[in-house]
Design a protein around this motif. Structure first.
Motif, PDB file in Angstrom:
ATOM      1  N   GLN A   1      17.569  13.015  -5.686  1.00 46.74           N
ATOM      2  CA  GLN A   1      16.736  13.373  -6.705  1.00 46.74           C
ATOM      3  C   GLN A   1      15.512  12.950  -7.091  1.00 46.74           C
ATOM      4  N   ARG A   2      15.528  11.907  -7.086  1.00 44.56           N
ATOM      5  CA  ARG A   2      14.574  10.795  -7.660  1.00 44.56           C
ATOM      6  C   ARG A   2      14.277   9.736  -6.645  1.00 44.56           C
ATOM      7  N   GLY A   3      14.339   9.796  -5.402  1.00 43.95           N
ATOM      8  CA  GLY A   3      13.518   8.764  -4.399  1.00 43.95           C
ATOM      9  C   GLY A   3      13.979   8.033  -4.157  1.00 43.95           C
ATOM     10  N   ILE A   4      13.272   7.129  -3.735  1.00 49.51           N
ATOM     11  CA  ILE A   4      13.995   5.356  -3.330  1.00 49.51           C
ATOM     12  C   ILE A   4      14.825   5.094  -5.092  1.00 49.51           C
ATOM     13  N   HIS A   5      14.149   5.004  -5.541  1.00 51.34           N
ATOM     14  CA  HIS A   5      14.670   4.907  -7.272  1.00 51.34           C
ATOM     15  C   HIS A   5      16.050   5.107  -7.027  1.00 51.34           C
ATOM     16  N   GLU A   6      16.324   6.399  -7.160  1.00 49.08           N
ATOM     17  CA  GLU A   6      17.839   7.078  -7.078  1.00 49.08           C
ATOM     18  C   GLU A   6      18.646   6.344  -5.773  1.00 49.08           C
ATOM     19  N   CYS A   7      18.019   6.302  -4.722  1.00 52.23           N
ATOM     20  CA  CYS A   7      18.781   5.491  -3.196  1.00 52.23           C
ATOM     21  C   CYS A   7      19.199   3.777  -3.103  1.00 52.23           C
ATOM     22  N   LEU A   8      18.217   3.550  -4.519  1.00 51.31           N
ATOM     23  CA  LEU A   8      18.775   2.424  -4.632  1.00 51.31           C
ATOM     24  C   LEU A   8      19.620   1.459  -5.937  1.00 51.31           C
ATOM     25  N   GLU A   9      20.122   2.855  -6.630  1.00 46.42           N
ATOM     26  CA  GLU A   9      20.246   2.858  -7.896  1.00 46.42           C
ATOM     27  C   GLU A   9      21.903   2.990  -6.507  1.00 46.42           C
ATOM     28  N   ILE A  10      21.924   3.880  -5.771  1.00 45.34           N
ATOM     29  CA  ILE A  10      23.485   4.161  -4.884  1.00 45.34           C
ATOM     30  C   ILE A  10      24.035   2.837  -4.003  1.00 45.34           C
ATOM     31  N   PHE A  11      23.019   2.199  -4.299  1.00 42.72           N
ATOM     32  CA  PHE A  11      22.955   1.059  -3.101  1.00 42.72           C
ATOM     33  C   PHE A  11      23.578  -0.297  -3.834  1.00 42.72           C
TER      34      PHE A  11
ATOM     35  N   PRO B   1      11.159   1.035  12.648  1.00 40.01           N
ATOM     36  CA  PRO B   1      10.872   2.604  13.384  1.00 40.01           C
ATOM     37  C   PRO B   1      10.609   3.667  12.488  1.00 40.01           C
ATOM     38  N   GLU B   2      10.226   4.869  12.670  1.00 39.92           N
ATOM     39  CA  GLU B   2       9.627   5.709  12.037  1.00 39.92           C
ATOM     40  C   GLU B   2      10.569   5.679  10.544  1.00 39.92           C
ATOM     41  N   THR B   3       9.466   6.636   9.628  1.00 48.06           N
ATOM     42  CA  THR B   3      10.609   6.713   8.319  1.00 48.06           C
ATOM     43  C   THR B   3      11.342   7.972   8.346  1.00 48.06           C
ATOM     44  N   ASN B   4      12.449   7.577   7.768  1.00 48.37           N
ATOM     45  CA  ASN B   4      13.326   9.078   8.229  1.00 48.37           C
ATOM     46  C   ASN B   4      14.543   9.460   9.358  1.00 48.37           C
ATOM     47  N   LYS B   5      13.658   8.020  10.362  1.00 48.32           N
ATOM     48  CA  LYS B   5      14.318   8.541  11.693  1.00 48.32           C
ATOM     49  C   LYS B   5      14.806   6.479  11.720  1.00 48.32           C
ATOM     50  N   ARG B   6      15.583   5.929  10.975  1.00 47.55           N
ATOM     51  CA  ARG B   6      16.053   4.964  10.773  1.00 47.55           C
ATOM     52  C   ARG B   6      17.522   5.582  10.179  1.00 47.55           C
ATOM     53  N   GLY B   7      18.376   6.289  11.036  1.00 48.75           N
ATOM     54  CA  GLY B   7      19.303   6.559  11.042  1.00 48.75           C
ATOM     55  C   GLY B   7      20.093   7.983  10.840  1.00 48.75           C
TER      56      GLY B   7
ATOM     57  N   GLY C   1       0.816  -1.108   0.409  1.00 53.50           N
ATOM     58  CA  GLY C   1      -0.137   0.413   0.354  1.00 53.50           C
ATOM     59  C   GLY C   1       0.942   1.501  -0.117  1.00 53.50           C
ATOM     60  N   ILE C   2       2.440   1.156  -0.395  1.00 52.41           N
ATOM     61  CA  ILE C   2       3.364   2.238  -0.832  1.00 52.41           C
ATOM     62  C   ILE C   2       2.786   3.064  -2.356  1.00 52.41           C
ATOM     63  N   VAL C   3       2.620   4.232  -2.146  1.00 58.23           N
ATOM     64  CA  VAL C   3       3.080   4.475  -3.463  1.00 58.23           C
ATOM     65  C   VAL C   3       4.780   5.261  -3.453  1.00 58.23           C
ATOM     66  N   LEU C   4       5.426   4.979  -4.398  1.00 54.78           N
ATOM     67  CA  LEU C   4       7.199   4.904  -4.576  1.00 54.78           C
ATOM     68  C   LEU C   4       6.761   6.751  -4.767  1.00 54.78           C
ATOM     69  N   LEU C   5       7.416   7.866  -4.203  1.00 56.53           N
ATOM     70  CA  LEU C   5       8.019   8.615  -4.991  1.00 56.53           C
ATOM     71  C   LEU C   5       9.171   8.883  -5.700  1.00 56.53           C
ATOM     72  N   ASP C   6       8.981   9.730  -6.801  1.00 58.21           N
ATOM     73  CA  ASP C   6       9.646   9.709  -7.997  1.00 58.21           C
ATOM     74  C   ASP C   6      10.877  10.435  -8.385  1.00 58.21           C
ATOM     75  N   ASN C   7      10.405  11.820  -7.341  1.00 57.13           N
ATOM     76  CA  ASN C   7      11.600  12.594  -7.477  1.00 57.13           C
ATOM     77  C   ASN C   7      11.717  13.267  -5.496  1.00 57.13           C
ATOM     78  N   GLY C   8      12.849  13.820  -5.467  1.00 62.18           N
ATOM     79  CA  GLY C   8      13.226  14.271  -4.565  1.00 62.18           C
ATOM     80  C   GLY C   8      14.236  13.303  -3.168  1.00 62.18           C
ATOM     81  N   LYS C   9      14.090  13.724  -2.136  1.00 60.07           N
ATOM     82  CA  LYS C   9      14.693  12.601  -1.137  1.00 60.07           C
ATOM     83  C   LYS C   9      13.923  11.510  -1.018  1.00 60.07           C
ATOM     84  N   CYS C  10      14.815  10.412  -0.460  1.00 57.57           N
ATOM     85  CA  CYS C  10      14.283   9.379  -0.191  1.00 57.57           C
ATOM     86  C   CYS C  10      13.601   9.417   0.587  1.00 57.57           C
ATOM     87  N   GLN C  11      12.087   8.563   0.252  1.00 60.40           N
ATOM     88  CA  GLN C  11      10.747   8.885   1.252  1.00 60.40           C
ATOM     89  C   GLN C  11      10.845   7.955   2.902  1.00 60.40           C
ATOM     90  N   PHE C  12      11.642   6.777   2.491  1.00 61.24           N
ATOM     91  CA  PHE C  12      11.941   5.837   3.694  1.00 61.24           C
ATOM     92  C   PHE C  12      12.891   6.282   4.536  1.00 61.24           C
TER      93      PHE C  12
END
Length: 177
Positions: free
Chosen positions: A29-39, A121-127, A12-23
């Motif tokens: 700049q491309r949200g979770i998608h870019e975060c995964l590329e870096i990973f 833990p809450e999003t954006n509060k996981r380190g 039930g999660i809508v993935l955001l395509d821009n901005g910081k990683c929502q998690f």
């Protein structure tokens, strides 16, 4: 195996395509998608073909997965948090041979714990350390390794509400292996 987009949708999660990683809040700049590329491609200072560096791959996978549980299966929290617990609390020298053993153990464990959940833990509060932070701050192998270890420890500590559960799992896993 489902990909992260399918799992997010299932959860039930809508993935955001821009901005910081929502998690994790990584500066992307491309949200979770870019975060995964870096990973997947952002740790170029470490030679993972060298067996001595495998520990850093485990730490990266565990930290990133626990910062983004919404795009992974429910039981992955148990696996990745338990592995970090075994590494940090019991000083286990993790190897690729141990991962399927832990997975097999957890398959048996979950048969009797069908309702057990490790709530994140809450999003954006996981380190505060994220994959983009490490990519930005790493200038050589030693710095990269140090940041990865700190990242994994920080994420592990953010999940401290579940350390008692994973300690039970870890002790039993150690007794059976």
């Amino acid at each position: 195996m489902q990909d992260y987009i399918d799992l997010a949708k299932k959860n039930g999660i809508v993935l955001l395509d821009n901005g910081k990683c929502q998690f994790c809040g990584a500066k992307t700049q491309r949200g979770i998608h870019e975060c995964l590329e870096i990973f997947n491609f952002g740790f170029q200072y470490i030679d993972f073909a060298n067996a001595e560096n495998h520990i850093y791959k485990f730490l990266i996978v565990d930290a990133h997965t626990l910062q983004h549980p919404e795009i992974h299966g429910r039981w992955s929290n148990h696996f990745h948090l338990t592995r970090l617990h075994l590494i940090f609390k019991y000083n286990i020298k993790w190897t690729y041979k141990l991962s399927p053993k832990l997975s097999d153990y957890l398959n048996k464990y979950k048969r009797h714990k069908q309702t057990e959940r490790l709530s994140p833990p809450e999003t954006n509060k996981r380190g505060k350390i994220t994959s983009s932070y490490i990519k930005e701050k790493s200038t050589n192998e030693l710095i990269s390794k140090d940041l990865i270890r700190k990242w994994a420890a920080e994420v592990y500590n953010k999940w401290n509400a579940h350390h008692k559960v994973v300690d039970i799992i870890a002790k039993d896993f150690l007794d059976t292996n």
